[in-house]
Scaffold this active site. Structure first.
Site, short mmCIF file in Angstrom:
data_model
loop_
_atom_site.label_atom_id
_atom_site.label_comp_id
_atom_site.label_asym_id
_atom_site.label_seq_id
_atom_site.Cartn_x
_atom_site.Cartn_y
_atom_site.Cartn_z
CG HIS A 75 47.56 49.29 71.56
ND1 HIS A 75 46.54 50.00 72.13
CD2 HIS A 75 47.42 49.43 70.23
CE1 HIS A 75 45.81 50.55 71.18
NE2 HIS A 75 46.32 50.22 70.01
CG ASP A 131 46.34 43.57 74.18
OD1 ASP A 131 45.58 43.03 73.38
OD2 ASP A 131 46.77 44.74 74.04
CD GLN A 178 47.23 43.68 66.25
OE1 GLN A 178 47.09 42.94 65.28
NE2 GLN A 178 46.77 44.90 66.28
CE LYS A 234 42.93 45.76 67.26
NZ LYS A 234 43.36 46.83 66.36
CB CYS A 260 47.83 52.95 69.20
SG CYS A 260 46.55 53.82 68.33
N1 PMP Z 1 46.07 46.03 72.03
C1 PMP Z 1 46.67 45.89 70.86
C2 PMP Z 1 47.97 45.12 70.78
C3 PMP Z 1 46.11 46.45 69.71
O1 PMP Z 1 46.74 46.33 68.54
C4 PMP Z 1 44.89 47.17 69.83
C5 PMP Z 1 44.24 47.82 68.61
N2 PMP Z 1 45.08 48.46 67.74
C6 PMP Z 1 44.30 47.28 71.08
C7 PMP Z 1 44.91 46.69 72.16
C8 PMP Z 1 43.01 48.04 71.28
O2 PMP Z 1 41.95 47.38 70.63
P1 PMP Z 1 40.52 48.07 70.48
O3 PMP Z 1 40.77 49.43 69.89
O4 PMP Z 1 39.79 47.17 69.56
O5 PMP Z 1 39.92 48.14 71.84
#
Ligand code: PMP
Length: 408
Positions: A122, A199, A202, A225, A363
């Protein structure tokens, strides 16, 4: 007992309709819906004991501080971290990654060193590393991913060397729903003294996390999430590394002594929680994690497995659907396209039927590029979704295919 009808009543929004069409919410990888217990817990804080934490000498402040610190213990237990000092509250995964990039990497690296990143990460797990590597004159090296988004272990092994100081990798892909074997990756990295940042944005809502078993150095996730509020998240770090790591934000609450000639920082975890943090959010996050634990992650996985089977079978069998993955995902996240149709058009037509999905580059532009598409339609499910909703979704896609094929 996992009573789905009862559980759905816990989420007020799931019972809403638009133009007499029930809501089908399949965008859980972007953010999850909130159970009433989370909404009520936040409302209770603001209605009954709103005050700032840690510094007040009165009853309300004491209660707020107690509830805030209770959440820290809930998170520790939820992740099976060893110590509560290893749990830092942040605004979410993005802030957690920035904190490690800007506060830790410089303590273990010097110009010419390398940082490894999976090629399907991401943006949140790419851009902060890119910016800091540029500043510190470090090199970013990307690790190939297999077709379903998992780190290619052979490529990883080949790229590990004494110059590599950190590996940043996601546990579960937000595009393919496939899971990396974090334990194996950490084992390999440790042999070469490479620190691993995971990270977990998910993964936390879909499976039990056992940090002491995974043995990663850092781990992060976002409250929103996993059925908690927005604007709150967690950074876990091993104590010895957090002691070395420098704060990224400075100000009140994170200090020990302040004078105009020099200031010193407070103890863990407070040295990383500058200013007034999202108190209601942290307390709400505690309620969300307790809610997940009360349902049982094993029960959650069983329900999600049912949904996954049905989606995999029916989406795969639908004519003109081009899947973005070749193997059933580990978590119920499905990225696909409809032949000759832009993902935004599919998203808008689904919206007319009150079905929510994510569309576009998700993203993760480098990942999307590596898969040779311009974007995807992503349906991401979770335990409160139903098999009936999957059927509604598949029928909706079939209607859309008719509409786009007839050109009206
Ligand atoms: N890493 C992953 C794999 C994600 O899916 C996301 C959110 N789509 C993020 C990081 C970023 O998370 P946040 O916007 O809540 O900081």
């Amino acid at each position: 007992m996992f009573n789905l009808n009862q559980i759905r009543l816990d989420f007020p929004i799931l019972n809403s309709t638009r133009n007499n069409q029930p809501l089908v919410y399949f965008d859980n990888a972007a953010t999850t819906q909130k159970p009433k217990i989370v909404i009520d817990t936040i409302s209770d804080f603001y209605s009954n004991y709103n005050s700032n934490i840690q510094r007040g000498m009165y009853f309300l402040a004491d209660r707020a501080t107690t509830e805030f610190e209770k959440s820290r213990r809930v998170v520790r237990k939820f992740l099976n971290a060893q110590l509560k000092e290893e749990i830092i509250f942040t605004s979410g995964t993005t802030q957690s990654i920035n904190m490690v990039a800007f506060g830790f990497l410089n303590t273990v690296s010097s110009a010419g060193d390398e940082v490894l990143i999976g090629e399907m990460e991401h943006h949140a797990n790419i851009v902060p590393w890119q910016v800091i590597c540029d500043k510190l004159k470090l090199k970013i090296v990307t690790i190939k991913c297999c077709e379903n988004g998992k780190i290619d272990i052979w490529d990883l092994k080949n790229k590990m060397n004494s110059k590599v100081k950190l590996l940043a990798v996601q546990q579960t892909s937000n595009i393919t729903g496939h899971e990396n074997n974090i334990k194996e990756i950490c084992n390999l990295a440790q042999k070469q003294n490479i620190k691993v940042f995971v990270d977990g944005a998910q993964s936390v809502s879909h499976k039990p996390i056992n940090l002491q078993d995974l043995n990663c150095d850092f781990f992060s996730f976002s409250g929103h999430k996993c059925f908690g509020p927005t604007g709150v998240g967690v950074l876990y770090g091993k104590k010895e590394l957090l002691l070395k790591m420098e704060p990224f934000m400075f100000g009140g609450n994170m200090i020990d002594l302040v004078s105009f000639s020099k200031s010193t920082w407070g103890k863990l975890p407070y040295k990383f929680e500058a200013g007034t943090v999202n108190i209601a959010g942290v307390i709400g996050l505690g309620a969300a994690l307790k809610y997940i634990l009360s349902l049982g992650l094993n029960n959650i996985q069983k329900q999600e497995d049912l949904l996954k089977e049905k989606m995999w079978e029916e989406l795969g069998a639908a004519k003109n659907v081009v899947m973005g993955l070749t193997k059933k995902p580990d978590s119920p996240i499905f990225s696909f396209n409809i032949k000759s149709t832009h993902s935004y058009d599919v998203g808008s037509l689904l919206d007319e039927m009150n079905i929510c999905v994510r569309t576009g580059h998700l993203c993760a532009q480098p990942a999307i590029k590596s898969l040779g598409v311009s974007g995807f339609v992503r349906a991401s499910l979770c335990f409160y979704n139903t098999e009936e909703e999957v059927s509604v979704f598949i029928s909706a896609l079939k209607r859309i295919m008719k509409i786009v094929n007839n050109g009206n």
